[in-house]
Design a protein around this motif. Structure first.
Motif, PDB file in Angstrom:
ATOM      1  N   PHE A 199       0.010   3.698  -3.176  1.00  0.00           N
ATOM      2  CA  PHE A 199      -0.964   4.758  -2.921  1.00  0.00           C
ATOM      3  C   PHE A 199      -0.814   5.963  -3.852  1.00  0.00           C
ATOM      4  CE2 PHE A 199      -2.473   3.935   1.687  1.00  0.00           C
ATOM      5  CZ  PHE A 199      -3.502   3.174   1.185  1.00  0.00           C
ATOM      6  N   GLU A 245      -1.959   5.275  -7.346  1.00  0.00           N
ATOM      7  CA  GLU A 245      -3.408   5.078  -7.389  1.00  0.00           C
ATOM      8  C   GLU A 245      -4.145   6.402  -7.253  1.00  0.00           C
ATOM      9  OE1 GLU A 245      -3.766   1.912  -8.681  1.00  0.00           O
ATOM     10  OE2 GLU A 245      -5.454   1.662  -7.309  1.00  0.00           O
ATOM     11  N   HIS A 291      -8.106   6.745  -8.971  1.00  0.00           N
ATOM     12  CA  HIS A 291      -8.930   5.572  -8.671  1.00  0.00           C
ATOM     13  C   HIS A 291      -9.663   5.760  -7.359  1.00  0.00           C
ATOM     14  CE1 HIS A 291      -7.549   3.314 -12.015  1.00  0.00           C
ATOM     15  NE2 HIS A 291      -6.279   3.396 -11.659  1.00  0.00           N
ATOM     16  N   LYS A 292     -10.938   5.389  -7.338  1.00  0.00           N
ATOM     17  CA  LYS A 292     -11.721   5.550  -6.117  1.00  0.00           C
ATOM     18  C   LYS A 292     -11.798   4.246  -5.341  1.00  0.00           C
ATOM     19  CE  LYS A 292     -13.197   9.849  -6.803  1.00  0.00           C
ATOM     20  NZ  LYS A 292     -12.010  10.674  -6.553  1.00  0.00           N
ATOM     21  N   LEU A 293     -11.721   3.137  -6.070  1.00  0.00           N
ATOM     22  CA  LEU A 293     -11.830   1.834  -5.408  1.00  0.00           C
ATOM     23  C   LEU A 293     -10.460   1.170  -5.327  1.00  0.00           C
ATOM     24  CD1 LEU A 293     -15.141   0.407  -6.888  1.00  0.00           C
ATOM     25  CD2 LEU A 293     -14.772   1.644  -4.755  1.00  0.00           C
ATOM     26  N   VAL A 294     -10.343   0.309  -4.330  1.00  0.00           N
ATOM     27  CA  VAL A 294      -9.082  -0.399  -4.135  1.00  0.00           C
ATOM     28  C   VAL A 294      -9.071  -1.647  -5.001  1.00  0.00           C
ATOM     29  CG1 VAL A 294      -7.677  -1.638  -2.449  1.00  0.00           C
ATOM     30  CG2 VAL A 294      -8.892   0.444  -1.780  1.00  0.00           C
ATOM     31  N   ARG A 349      -6.599  -4.674  -5.335  1.00  0.00           N
ATOM     32  CA  ARG A 349      -5.360  -5.207  -4.753  1.00  0.00           C
ATOM     33  C   ARG A 349      -4.428  -5.783  -5.806  1.00  0.00           C
ATOM     34  NH1 ARG A 349      -5.113  -5.596   0.614  1.00  0.00           N
ATOM     35  NH2 ARG A 349      -3.622  -7.296   0.478  1.00  0.00           N
ATOM     36  N   GLU A 369       0.827  -1.196   0.000  1.00  0.00           N
ATOM     37  CA  GLU A 369       0.000   0.000   0.000  1.00  0.00           C
ATOM     38  C   GLU A 369       0.870   1.258   0.000  1.00  0.00           C
ATOM     39  OE1 GLU A 369      -4.282  -0.679   1.793  1.00  0.00           O
ATOM     40  OE2 GLU A 369      -2.757  -0.992   3.300  1.00  0.00           O
TER      41      GLU A 369
END
Lengths: 344, 494
Positions: free
Chosen positions: B103, B106, B111-114, B116, B99
């Motif tokens: 981060f 991202e 991006h709003k959603l994770v 993985r 992460e």
């Protein structure tokens, strides 16, 4: 090797120890009373978990972000009173959806009040919520001139008394109803899990709880994240309050005040770091459940209810202390391993 | 196209009337390792923040890659290819390596959603840029300082960085880790990335950089090729003062040892340590990190309890089981980490100075004598030239050198017979370092016995009358600093 790794990972997490304590406590009560693992007792406990559980989810988010919210009982009381009173005055006869929507709207608004000061003005959450707690209480008691409301609108009453199913204890014949409000807990839990783990907004809550300056530098909008989070927390807390009102079938303005300490204790007991940044919803629920079990089941093993507070208190000290100690030990051990590998 | 990747021209920046930068300029060529040096508060950090868009300059402009900008935003700077690695690395200790690495990318992508899977790919790609291997699921909080730095560097490389600014990257690293870092820096240079290396450590500037720029009090003093720089010039540019490096010669006449240590041992830390110390002497104790030098200091001050041997004060045996015992014996101790062990940072400078003699500054039973306190505070602020407009300010407002003076003042106020200093000038700028050495020499000349524990060899060689070298918990050599050199000491240490 993989098994070892998994074990090490498990023993390095405080949820693991709370789970052990939880299981041990359940077994102890079962052995003493033979009444614990009965359908009606379990349904009773789940039903008792609804309100503290939803509160705990809101509190959990705040603690992860690096603060404490002590205003949620006052927020929930004010919202609950305002909505109930308004609907009674309107002589509202409809279903539960309008009350819930109103609750979410007012709760979100009051949460925004917290969020404005904490997020945008960067004041410490503990101080702000101590203050807003008094403001909410005062507003409810002064401006709205709150008194106990003995009746609540019919839609709310139906929501609070309807059951998903009824569990019966075959031996004693006692029955317990699984309240429909339990769905609220499940829905909030699922949404909160998604928000915290699957959205960048949620990871932003974790990130700013770990290191707010870094979060800002990484590109998170820390102020907006905190503000929005308090709006959500306000909505969640208000919903818990509404569930409470519906389940009690009356609005008692001061009934929820003072709940904050046990809720915070449950969240911390579940392994959420008080400095923010780490913890899981699973642990949060586990810690809250542990406190609910102690509060409800002491009577089953013959401990008088007057001793309940002592037990809850001792549990908090021992539970958090022991798990903190174990975690430090596990981390030290893994650090030693790292060093050993480095030395090779 | 100009020859320079970055040109900061005639930058001015003031904060509330204080001029932090006064018409400074900085030029960096593509793929160059450039060192920016200067003492604390000289404007280095301010300039970095102007370049990275955190601050807007009052006047002046920045040219990057041939384009001229009068205003840069933090996101704009990243888009241009400027990355800053701050001293604290800006990492999240509570989250995983993955992460931490992913981060920024991202968030920049909006991006709003994770996701993985996507984050794992980003993280792996980041690590591969410098061929670094690390478990992606580990919590960053469990990494060593050097590993955390690697995470920060890998993350910086994700944005097609053309210029990486490192703010005092070596402060918390061991010698071995520093050379590993330098290798990485050379690797980055080979990829055509320019590095702006901020440091006030002389040897690092010489070792790694091709060109240098030195600031002092918000002004550009000099810029040029590192090859043309030497020790003397460097110190002069940094401080504006010339230092005559005099070796310390004890002048205080005394007989008999004020402190004698006989066969002192602490299981697992050091064994069989014996030495004597007279008033007016400065004893140096040096050795590597694991040599037991720090534990010895802690044992002499009672923070750790020796498991064997004897400590004699003025010829009679004493037991030192706690810092209180040590203070009662007239021993003062300046710890290694002054921030966490030596100072109450949020409290005022004055409070910090009088804290260890507070029992004496009373009138009547346990009531503080305000006047006596103030007199004491004024005296030490003057005596040690602590640079502050008001001793009521918090200690955290001071630079490292001035903070170290407070710690010194605190102990001197108790008038100890023996003063033990562990790493007295770690993280202190050159000017203050020099002043602290002068103060210690003066104290010895006035009859105090001083022990300096340090791995800064020039420091011990210059200031001590005797030198003990420790290795693996034992004394391996006792040297006369006047007749030895750094290489000899090093050969004993290793």
């Amino acid at each position: 090797m993989d098994l070892k790794k998994t074990v090490r990972k498990l023993t390095g997490r405080s949820e693991f120890y709370i789970l052990l304590v939880f299981i041990a406590l359940c077994l102890l009560i079962e052995v003493r009373s033979h009444q614990f693992f009965t359908p009606n007792n379990i349904v009773d406990l789940l039903s008792a978990l609804v309100v503290p559980g939803i509160f705990a989810i809101g509190e959990f988010m705040v603690i992860v972000s690096g603060g404490f919210d002590v205003s949620f009982p006052a927020l929930a009381s004010l919202t609950g009173f305002a909505v109930t009173k308004l609907l009674l005055n309107m002589d509202y006869q409809g279903g539960v959806w309008l009350p819930i929507l109103m609750t979410l709207a007012i709760g979100g608004l009051l949460g925004a009040f917290n969020g404005l000061f904490i997020g945008y003005f960067e004041l410490p959450a503990m101080i702000v919520t101590l203050g807003s707690s008094s403001v909410f209480k005062g507003f409810m008691q002064g401006t709205l001139n709150s008194k106990q409301l003995a009746t609540i609108p019919v839609g709310m009453r139906n929501f609070g008394t309807s059951a998903l199913f009824v569990a019966q204890n075959k031996q004693s014949g006692l029955t317990s109803r699984m309240p429909t409000t339990f769905i609220a807990l499940v829905v909030v839990l699922v949404l909160a899990w998604f928000l915290l783990n699957r959205t960048m907004f949620g990871r932003g809550i974790y990130a700013s709880g770990g290191n707010a300056v870094s979060a800002h530098r990484a590109g998170f909008n820390v102020k907006r994240t905190r503000f929005l989070m308090f709006v959500f927390v306000g909505m969640i807390s208000a919903l818990a309050g509404m569930c409470r009102v519906c389940m009690m079938q009356q609005m008692h303005p001061t009934n929820m005040l003072g709940m904050e300490m046990n809720i915070i204790a449950g969240v911390v007991l579940g392994g959420t770091a008080i400095v923010g940044g780490s913890g899981t919803l699973f642990g949060c629920m586990l810690g809250t459940a542990l406190i609910v079990v102690v509060e409800n089941s002491m009577i089953l093993i013959g401990i008088p209810t007057v001793w309940k507070d002592v037990f809850v208190g001792a549990l908090i000290v021992l539970g958090t202390g022991l798990s903190a100690m174990q975690v430090t030990r596990a981390q030290k051990a893994s650090l030693r391993n790292v060093r050993k590998e480095a030395a090779k | 196209m100009s020859d320079y990747l970055l040109k900061a021209v005639d930058i001015n920046k003031s904060f509330a009337g204080v001029k932090a930068l006064q018409g400074v300029s900085l030029e960096i060529k593509p793929g160059e390792i450039h060192c920016l040096a200067g003492e604390n508060g000289c404007g280095k950090s301010t300039l970095i923040k102007v370049i990275s868009g955190v601050y807007q300059p009052d006047s002046g402009y920045i040219e990057f890659d041939g384009k001229r900008y009068s205003q840069i935003t933090p996101l704009g700077a990243i888009a241009m290819g400027i990355q800053v690695i701050y001293q604290d690395f800006s990492i999240f200790p509570n989250l995983t390596v993955m992460e931490n690495l992913a981060f920024n990318t991202e968030l920049a992508a909006g991006h709003k959603l994770v996701n993985r899977k996507r984050m794992r790919k980003i993280a792996e790609e980041a690590l591969s840029k410098i061929n670094f291997d690390m478990e992606l699921d580990r919590l960053v909080g469990s990494l060593t300082v050097a590993e955390k730095q690697m995470v920060a560097i890998c993350r910086a490389l994700m944005f097609n960085a053309k210029l990486i600014i490192m703010d005092e990257p070596t402060t918390a690293l061991t010698k071995k880790e520093v050379s590993a870092l330098f290798e990485i820096i050379l690797k980055l240079k080979a990829q055509g990335i320019a590095i702006l290396f901020v440091s006030h450590k002389l040897n690092e500037v010489f070792e790694i950089s091709e060109r240098f720029t030195i600031f002092r009090s918000g002004k550009l003093i000099v810029t040029g090729d590192t090859r043309e720089l030497d020790d003397k010039k460097f110190s002069f540019y940094m401080t504006g003062r010339e230092f005559e490096n005099e070796k310390f010669k004890p002048s205080f006449e005394s007989q008999g040892n004020v402190l004698e240590v006989k066969n002192l041992s602490l299981t697992g830390a050091f064994e069989d340590i014996s030495f004597g110390l007279r008033r007016g002497e400065i004893l140096g104790i040096t050795g590597l990190l694991d040599s037991g030098r720090t534990e010895l200091a802690l044992a002499l001050f009672g923070i750790r309890q020796a498991t064997g041997g004897q400590i004699l004060k003025d010829g009679s045996a004493v037991t030192i089981k706690s810092p209180r015992d040590a203070i009662a014996c007239g021993i003062g101790f300046v710890p290694e980490d002054r921030l966490s062990e030596g100072l109450f940072l949020p409290r005022s400078i004055g409070d910090n100075i009088i804290i260890s003699e507070i029992d004496r500054l009373t009138k009547g039973p346990s009531v503080l004598d305000r006047k006596a306190c103030q007199a004491e505070i004024d005296k030490w602020v003057r005596e040690l030239a602590i640079a502050t407009p008001d001793p009521n300010n918090a200690s955290s407002t001071l630079s490292g050198g001035n903070q170290q003076r407070i710690v010194l003042a605190k102990w001197l106020a108790c008038k100890p017979d023996i003063l033990i200093l562990n790493g007295p000038t770690v993280g202190v700028d050159i000017g203050s370092k020099h002043d602290i050495h002068k103060i210690l020499q003066r104290l010895a000349d006035q009859g105090m016995a001083v022990i300096i524990i340090s791995d800064d060899l020039p420091e011990v060689l210059e200031n001590c009358s005797d030198l003990i070298v420790m290795k693996g918990g034992r004394i391996v050599a006792t040297l006369d600093p006047g007749e030895t050199d750094e290489n000899t000491v090093l050969s004993h240490m290793m």
